[in-house]
Design a protein around this motif. Structure first.
Motif, short mmCIF file in Angstrom:
data_model
loop_
_atom_site.label_atom_id
_atom_site.label_comp_id
_atom_site.label_asym_id
_atom_site.label_seq_id
_atom_site.Cartn_x
_atom_site.Cartn_y
_atom_site.Cartn_z
N MET A 29 11.85 -6.96 4.04
CA MET A 29 10.70 -6.41 3.31
C MET A 29 11.02 -5.12 2.57
O MET A 29 10.47 -4.85 1.51
N THR A 30 11.95 -4.33 3.10
CA THR A 30 12.33 -3.08 2.42
C THR A 30 12.96 -3.39 1.07
O THR A 30 12.64 -2.77 0.06
N GLU A 31 13.87 -4.34 1.06
CA GLU A 31 14.55 -4.69 -0.18
C GLU A 31 13.58 -5.37 -1.16
O GLU A 31 13.58 -5.08 -2.36
N ASP A 36 8.77 1.57 -9.17
CA ASP A 36 8.83 0.48 -8.20
C ASP A 36 10.28 0.24 -7.81
O ASP A 36 11.15 0.08 -8.67
N ARG A 37 10.57 0.23 -6.51
CA ARG A 37 11.94 0.12 -6.01
C ARG A 37 12.27 -1.26 -5.47
O ARG A 37 13.36 -1.49 -4.97
N GLY A 38 11.32 -2.18 -5.53
CA GLY A 38 11.54 -3.50 -4.95
C GLY A 38 12.35 -4.41 -5.85
O GLY A 38 12.30 -4.31 -7.07
N SER A 39 13.09 -5.33 -5.22
CA SER A 39 13.85 -6.32 -5.99
C SER A 39 12.94 -7.41 -6.54
O SER A 39 13.27 -8.06 -7.53
N SER A 40 11.81 -7.63 -5.89
CA SER A 40 10.82 -8.60 -6.36
C SER A 40 9.85 -7.91 -7.31
O SER A 40 9.25 -6.90 -6.97
N LYS A 41 9.72 -8.45 -8.50
CA LYS A 41 8.89 -7.82 -9.52
C LYS A 41 7.42 -7.87 -9.11
O LYS A 41 6.90 -8.93 -8.77
N PRO A 42 6.70 -6.74 -9.16
CA PRO A 42 5.28 -6.76 -8.79
C PRO A 42 4.42 -7.37 -9.89
O PRO A 42 4.85 -7.49 -11.04
N THR A 46 0.80 -1.23 0.00
CA THR A 46 0.00 0.00 0.00
C THR A 46 0.83 1.28 0.00
O THR A 46 0.35 2.33 -0.43
N LEU A 47 2.07 1.22 0.47
CA LEU A 47 2.85 2.46 0.59
C LEU A 47 3.18 3.07 -0.77
O LEU A 47 3.38 4.29 -0.88
N ARG A 48 3.22 2.26 -1.81
CA ARG A 48 3.46 2.83 -3.15
C ARG A 48 2.28 3.72 -3.56
O ARG A 48 2.45 4.78 -4.17
N VAL A 49 1.06 3.30 -3.23
CA VAL A 49 -0.12 4.12 -3.50
C VAL A 49 -0.15 5.33 -2.58
O VAL A 49 -0.51 6.44 -3.01
N ILE A 50 0.22 5.14 -1.32
CA ILE A 50 0.30 6.26 -0.39
C ILE A 50 1.25 7.33 -0.93
O ILE A 50 0.98 8.53 -0.85
N GLU A 51 2.38 6.90 -1.50
CA GLU A 51 3.32 7.85 -2.11
C GLU A 51 2.67 8.53 -3.31
O GLU A 51 2.82 9.74 -3.52
N GLN A 52 1.94 7.77 -4.12
CA GLN A 52 1.27 8.33 -5.29
C GLN A 52 0.28 9.42 -4.90
O GLN A 52 0.12 10.42 -5.61
N LEU A 53 -0.35 9.26 -3.75
CA LEU A 53 -1.32 10.24 -3.26
C LEU A 53 -0.66 11.43 -2.57
O LEU A 53 -1.35 12.36 -2.13
N GLY A 54 0.67 11.44 -2.50
CA GLY A 54 1.38 12.55 -1.88
C GLY A 54 1.36 12.53 -0.37
O GLY A 54 1.58 13.57 0.27
N LEU A 55 1.13 11.35 0.24
CA LEU A 55 1.00 11.25 1.70
C LEU A 55 2.16 10.51 2.36
O LEU A 55 2.18 10.39 3.59
N LEU A 56 3.11 10.00 1.57
CA LEU A 56 4.13 9.14 2.14
C LEU A 56 4.97 9.86 3.20
O LEU A 56 5.24 9.30 4.27
N TYR A 92 9.80 -0.66 0.22
CA TYR A 92 9.39 0.13 1.38
C TYR A 92 9.47 -0.76 2.61
O TYR A 92 9.20 -1.96 2.53
N PRO A 93 9.78 -0.18 3.77
CA PRO A 93 9.70 -0.99 5.00
C PRO A 93 8.25 -1.19 5.40
O PRO A 93 7.37 -0.42 4.99
N ALA A 94 8.00 -2.22 6.19
CA ALA A 94 6.74 -2.26 6.91
C ALA A 94 6.82 -1.19 7.98
O ALA A 94 7.87 -1.01 8.60
N ILE A 95 5.75 -0.44 8.20
CA ILE A 95 5.78 0.62 9.21
C ILE A 95 4.64 0.44 10.20
O ILE A 95 3.63 -0.19 9.89
N ILE A 96 4.82 1.00 11.38
CA ILE A 96 3.80 0.96 12.43
C ILE A 96 3.58 2.39 12.93
O ILE A 96 4.53 3.16 13.09
N LEU A 97 2.32 2.76 13.14
CA LEU A 97 1.98 4.07 13.70
C LEU A 97 0.69 3.95 14.49
O LEU A 97 -0.09 3.02 14.28
N ASP A 98 0.48 4.89 15.40
CA ASP A 98 -0.74 4.83 16.20
C ASP A 98 -1.94 5.29 15.38
O ASP A 98 -1.80 6.02 14.40
N ARG A 99 -3.11 4.85 15.78
CA ARG A 99 -4.33 5.13 15.01
C ARG A 99 -4.62 6.62 14.83
O ARG A 99 -4.96 7.05 13.74
#
Length: 454
Positions: free
Chosen positions: A96-98, A433-439, A55-65, A102-109
């Protein structure tokens, strides 16, 4: 003179993660929408939420990353302990970053909600709107609320959670017609309570885990207590925590009494039941950490799960927890809701006109593409939850194998499979896309050939 195409109008019911993320997509797509939220204000009950490369790739697309990264920590690994806080195993997520870029991230609600609300016009979110009824015909759908107001649009999207009023309304209609599958009429499965909160800032000199740039999930699984606890360090030296307590299914509440979020008034008994457990924070018990938490921000939650077979009817469609409620142990719920929105928004943007026939084609495609993913996520979350919560000799053996004898290549393969789906909104500039694994390649677009021909 030929009339310009009618602009699509949508009523989103529910101001949670799914509804707010979809509204951000609609803002950039030029789709007219309003959000109807039953609460007087959006209450971000709960402790924390996670996002990953899906989802973070879409979050970046929306200008929220950048906003999300400022208020989050990257997840490095899950550390498991017994009741004496002796290590019993690790699950490593650092790859997961590689893999996904993007890394997996955690934040409060609250921080999660604030990020999603930042770019939404305040006038498009209407509070105190409890849905009573939905009427629809060949041309529109009308939501009627308890306060006497009504809202008519081309489409209604129910993003209003596990106990969705939108789902209840369309299921009632389908049941009257004898069209509702028997399994959809059954209540959600429920056999766990969860107590959650986020502590006030803690002096970082008290423990090294608060000083880390990364967030390790610290998970305490006792041998005898019928609950386990999860601790997640957040920015600002705060500690997000959750206690999951297995209960007999016979204790499950029925009907309107079964609320997915009960609030602080229901928490005191469970607090006393769990407070003796030792925590990974040096010299502190779970009770000490609970005492560091504002009582109004502690919530007791019923952990439900269910996959629904019926996701839409006519001009009304469901999204997120309203059609696939997963337990939070695997951190999949927020990602699933956002990805539902990405697929649905891409389809709606291409729709040439909001005829009932076009809407049916879109909803059929949405269900076909998203339902299997939702089923797999529910099964994965259930299995991960069992590994953490089951008791007994066999459960101990399974947990020991899972935490200590799974080879690195298998963990990497599992993460690559999970992160393979990294979609984009096709109407916005693509984020590399910055991942080593092809989407996975993008889904074929509906209606494009029809629009080109016209």
């Amino acid at each position: 003179m030929e009339q310009p195409p009618k602009k699509l109008t949508v009523t989103i019911v529910g101001g949670g993660i799914g509804g707010l993320s979809l509204a951000n997509m609609f803002e950039q797509a030029g789709i007219e929408y309003i959000i109807l939220e039953k609460a007087k204000t959006i209450r971000a009950l709960g402790s924390s939420l996670g996002l990953d490369a899906s989802t973070l790739r879409v979050i970046e697309q929306l200008g929220l990353l950048d906003e999300f990264m400022k208020v989050s920590k990257p997840v490095r690994q899950f550390n498991f302990y017994n009741e004496s806080i002796q290590p019993i195993g690790i699950v490593d997520f650092s790859c997961m970053t590689e893999i996904g870029g993007y890394p997996a991230i955690i934040l409060d609600r609250p921080a999660f909600y604030n990020c999603l609300l930042k770019k939404l016009p305040k006038e498009k979110i209407l509070y105190g709107k409890k849905v009573e009824d939905i009427e629809q015909d060949d041309n529109s759908a009308t939501v009627r609320c308890a306060d006497g107001s009504s809202y008519t649009s081309d489409i209604v999207i129910g993003a209003d959670g596990a106990y969705s009023a939108v789902r209840r309304n369309i299921y009632s209609t389908l049941n009257t017609k004898g069209l509702l599958p028997l399994s959809d009429a059954q209540p959600l499965s429920f056999d766990q309570h969860c107590l959650v909160g986020v502590s006030a800032p803690i002096d970082p000199k008290d423990d090294e885990m608060l000083r880390r740039e990364t967030c390790d999930f610290e998970i305490v699984i006792p041998k005898t207590d019928p609950f386990y606890a999860i601790y997640m360090p957040l920015p600002g030296n705060r500690l997000s925590w959750a206690v999951i307590h297995n209960v007999p299914r016979a204790e499950a509440l029925e009907g309107e009494a079964r609320l997915s979020e009960w609030g602080p008034e229901a928490s005191s008994e469970m607090i006393e039941f769990v407070r003796h457990q030792r925590s990974p924070l040096k010299g502190k018990t779970l009770g000490d950490i609970i005492d560091m938490t504002d009582k109004s921000l502690i919530s007791k939650i019923a952990l439900e799960e269910k996959y629904f077979q019926t996701w839409y009817h006519g001009r009304v469609v469901l999204l997120g927890d309203a059609c696939h409620k997963v337990v939070p142990s695997a951190g999949l719920g927020a990602n699933l809701a956002i990805l539902d929105g990405v697929h649905l928004c891409n389809l709606l943007v291409d729709m040439p006109s909001p005829t009932r026939e076009n809407i049916s084609l879109i909803f059929e495609n949405y269900f076909e593409k998203r339902s299997k993913i939702a089923q797999d996520a529910l099964n994965n979350a259930r299995q991960f939850g069992k590994i953490m919560s089951n008791k007994g000799i066999m459960a101990d053996v399974v947990r020991k194998v899972f935490l200590n004898y799974i080879p690195d290549w298998m963990t990497r393969w599992s993460n690559a499979q999970r992160l393979q789906y990294r979609p984009q909104l096709h109407f916005l500039p693509e984020v590399p896309d910055r991942g080593s694994s092809k989407p996975q390649p993008p889904e074929p677009r509906m209606f494009v050939s029809v629009q080109a021909a016209s």
